[in-house]
Design a protein around this motif. Structure first.
Motif, mmCIF file in Angstrom:
data_model
loop_
_atom_site.group_PDB
_atom_site.id
_atom_site.type_symbol
_atom_site.label_atom_id
_atom_site.label_comp_id
_atom_site.label_asym_id
_atom_site.label_seq_id
_atom_site.Cartn_x
_atom_site.Cartn_y
_atom_site.Cartn_z
ATOM 1 N N MET A 115 20.809 -11.096 8.496
ATOM 2 C CA MET A 115 19.943 -10.688 9.571
ATOM 3 C C MET A 115 19.373 -9.315 9.237
ATOM 4 O O MET A 115 20.091 -8.430 8.806
ATOM 5 C CB MET A 115 20.728 -10.628 10.882
ATOM 6 N N THR A 116 18.083 -9.166 9.433
ATOM 7 C CA THR A 116 17.401 -7.889 9.242
ATOM 8 C C THR A 116 16.880 -7.436 10.595
ATOM 9 O O THR A 116 16.317 -8.237 11.342
ATOM 10 C CB THR A 116 16.227 -8.033 8.248
ATOM 11 N N ILE A 117 17.082 -6.158 10.911
ATOM 12 C CA ILE A 117 16.658 -5.610 12.194
ATOM 13 C C ILE A 117 15.863 -4.336 11.943
ATOM 14 O O ILE A 117 16.242 -3.512 11.108
ATOM 15 C CB ILE A 117 17.870 -5.289 13.089
ATOM 16 N N ALA A 118 14.749 -4.194 12.656
ATOM 17 C CA ALA A 118 13.949 -2.976 12.613
ATOM 18 C C ALA A 118 13.803 -2.459 14.038
ATOM 19 O O ALA A 118 13.584 -3.233 14.971
ATOM 20 C CB ALA A 118 12.576 -3.246 12.010
ATOM 21 N N VAL A 119 13.945 -1.148 14.185
ATOM 22 C CA VAL A 119 13.764 -0.505 15.481
ATOM 23 C C VAL A 119 12.727 0.589 15.291
ATOM 24 O O VAL A 119 12.850 1.412 14.383
ATOM 25 C CB VAL A 119 15.090 0.095 16.005
ATOM 26 N N THR A 120 11.707 0.572 16.149
ATOM 27 C CA THR A 120 10.651 1.577 16.057
ATOM 28 C C THR A 120 10.679 2.473 17.289
ATOM 29 O O THR A 120 11.162 2.084 18.340
ATOM 30 C CB THR A 120 9.256 0.923 15.961
ATOM 31 N N ARG A 121 10.145 3.663 17.108
ATOM 32 C CA ARG A 121 10.022 4.597 18.229
ATOM 33 C C ARG A 121 8.713 5.350 18.081
ATOM 34 O O ARG A 121 8.468 5.978 17.038
ATOM 35 C CB ARG A 121 11.190 5.576 18.221
ATOM 36 N N ASN A 122 7.872 5.254 19.098
ATOM 37 C CA ASN A 122 6.597 5.978 19.164
ATOM 38 C C ASN A 122 5.724 5.784 17.923
ATOM 39 O O ASN A 122 5.045 6.705 17.493
ATOM 40 C CB ASN A 122 6.829 7.475 19.402
ATOM 41 N N THR A 123 5.772 4.609 17.336
ATOM 42 C CA THR A 123 4.971 4.348 16.139
ATOM 43 C C THR A 123 3.569 3.910 16.533
ATOM 44 O O THR A 123 3.369 3.312 17.587
ATOM 45 C CB THR A 123 5.621 3.255 15.270
ATOM 46 N N PRO A 124 2.579 4.190 15.683
ATOM 47 C CA PRO A 124 1.238 3.675 15.931
ATOM 48 C C PRO A 124 1.252 2.145 15.980
ATOM 49 O O PRO A 124 2.118 1.494 15.391
ATOM 50 C CB PRO A 124 0.433 4.176 14.726
ATOM 51 N N SER A 170 4.337 -9.477 12.661
ATOM 52 C CA SER A 170 3.799 -10.547 11.813
ATOM 53 C C SER A 170 4.861 -11.160 10.898
ATOM 54 O O SER A 170 4.672 -12.255 10.376
ATOM 55 C CB SER A 170 2.633 -10.034 10.965
ATOM 56 N N SER A 171 5.985 -10.439 10.717
ATOM 57 C CA SER A 171 7.027 -10.954 9.831
ATOM 58 C C SER A 171 8.396 -11.063 10.493
ATOM 59 O O SER A 171 9.324 -11.592 9.890
ATOM 60 C CB SER A 171 7.131 -10.065 8.583
ATOM 61 N N MET A 172 8.507 -10.567 11.715
ATOM 62 C CA MET A 172 9.789 -10.585 12.424
ATOM 63 C C MET A 172 9.526 -10.912 13.895
ATOM 64 O O MET A 172 8.405 -10.763 14.376
ATOM 65 C CB MET A 172 10.486 -9.216 12.306
ATOM 66 N N GLN A 173 10.565 -11.314 14.602
ATOM 67 C CA GLN A 173 10.457 -11.611 16.024
ATOM 68 C C GLN A 173 10.738 -10.345 16.830
ATOM 69 O O GLN A 173 11.770 -9.700 16.622
ATOM 70 C CB GLN A 173 11.458 -12.705 16.409
ATOM 71 N N GLU A 174 9.842 -9.984 17.755
ATOM 72 C CA GLU A 174 10.082 -8.825 18.616
ATOM 73 C C GLU A 174 10.905 -9.294 19.813
ATOM 74 O O GLU A 174 10.420 -10.035 20.663
ATOM 75 C CB GLU A 174 8.779 -8.187 19.080
ATOM 76 N N ILE A 175 12.167 -8.877 19.889
ATOM 77 C CA ILE A 175 13.053 -9.349 20.950
ATOM 78 C C ILE A 175 13.120 -8.389 22.137
ATOM 79 O O ILE A 175 13.606 -8.753 23.203
ATOM 80 C CB ILE A 175 14.468 -9.638 20.424
ATOM 81 N N ALA A 176 12.674 -7.174 21.941
ATOM 82 C CA ALA A 176 12.578 -6.161 22.993
ATOM 83 C C ALA A 176 11.534 -5.163 22.501
ATOM 84 O O ALA A 176 11.220 -5.145 21.301
ATOM 85 C CB ALA A 176 13.925 -5.488 23.227
ATOM 86 N N PRO A 177 10.984 -4.340 23.383
ATOM 87 C CA PRO A 177 9.979 -3.381 22.918
ATOM 88 C C PRO A 177 10.497 -2.535 21.758
ATOM 89 O O PRO A 177 11.521 -1.857 21.876
ATOM 90 C CB PRO A 177 9.703 -2.527 24.153
ATOM 91 N N GLY A 178 9.852 -2.634 20.611
ATOM 92 C CA GLY A 178 10.224 -1.843 19.444
ATOM 93 C C GLY A 178 11.426 -2.337 18.678
ATOM 94 O O GLY A 178 11.894 -1.664 17.770
ATOM 95 N N VAL A 179 11.953 -3.522 19.012
ATOM 96 C CA VAL A 179 13.116 -4.077 18.313
ATOM 97 C C VAL A 179 12.722 -5.416 17.706
ATOM 98 O O VAL A 179 12.355 -6.346 18.424
ATOM 99 C CB VAL A 179 14.329 -4.269 19.263
ATOM 100 N N TYR A 180 12.797 -5.498 16.380
ATOM 101 C CA TYR A 180 12.358 -6.683 15.643
ATOM 102 C C TYR A 180 13.528 -7.246 14.847
ATOM 103 O O TYR A 180 14.300 -6.481 14.273
ATOM 104 C CB TYR A 180 11.223 -6.311 14.679
ATOM 105 N N VAL A 181 13.635 -8.571 14.821
ATOM 106 C CA VAL A 181 14.718 -9.209 14.072
ATOM 107 C C VAL A 181 14.166 -10.345 13.222
ATOM 108 O O VAL A 181 13.172 -10.975 13.567
ATOM 109 C CB VAL A 181 15.838 -9.758 14.993
#
Length: 134
Positions: A1-10, A19-30
């Protein structure tokens, strides 16, 4: 499993990750399954865009890696302003103390002598009782 978390990103970061991961919550991609080559490409693109990040923005990308501390590999871009330190096979986060920390209280706590744990302590298992927990 790969997870990305963003904060205040453009918006381009969020659009690209979506486009490559599922957004499961605002700014959280899996991505339950993501090949290493795809993960590396995603990271390269975000690195190329890193100059667009405001000072309080960033991305944390992590994935399972049996050979890494805590069995997690971590990559940071921008925020958070913390250091990840490997200690005895685990990732720990470290950041310097700021004025918001009560350093006097921390120093007092560091000087407190803890009482040794005795056998009567209810949190101590009797000898041999841990075998059933494994």
């Amino acid at each position: 499993m790969t997870i990305a978390v963003t904060r205040n990103t453009p918006g381009r970061f969020d659009g690209f990750l979506a486009s490559s991961m599922q957004e499961i919550a605002p700014g959280v991609y899996v991505a339950p399954v993501m090949k290493k080559s795809v993960r590396e490409r995603v990271w390269r693109v975000m690195m190329e865009w890193s100059e667009l990040l405001p000072a309080d923005a960033g991305v944390v990308l992590f994935w399972r890696n049996p050979d890494a501390p805590s069995k997690l590999s971590i990559r940071l871009l921008g925020w958070p302003k913390k250091d990840f330190v490997e200690h005895e096979g685990l990732w720990l986060t470290h950041r310097d103390l700021t004025e918001a920390h009560d350093t006097e209280e921390l120093l007092k706590q560091a000087e407190v002598e803890e009482q040794p744990i005795g056998e009567e302590d209810p949190t101590v298992l009797p000898t041999g009782s841990a075998e059933g927990l494994l």
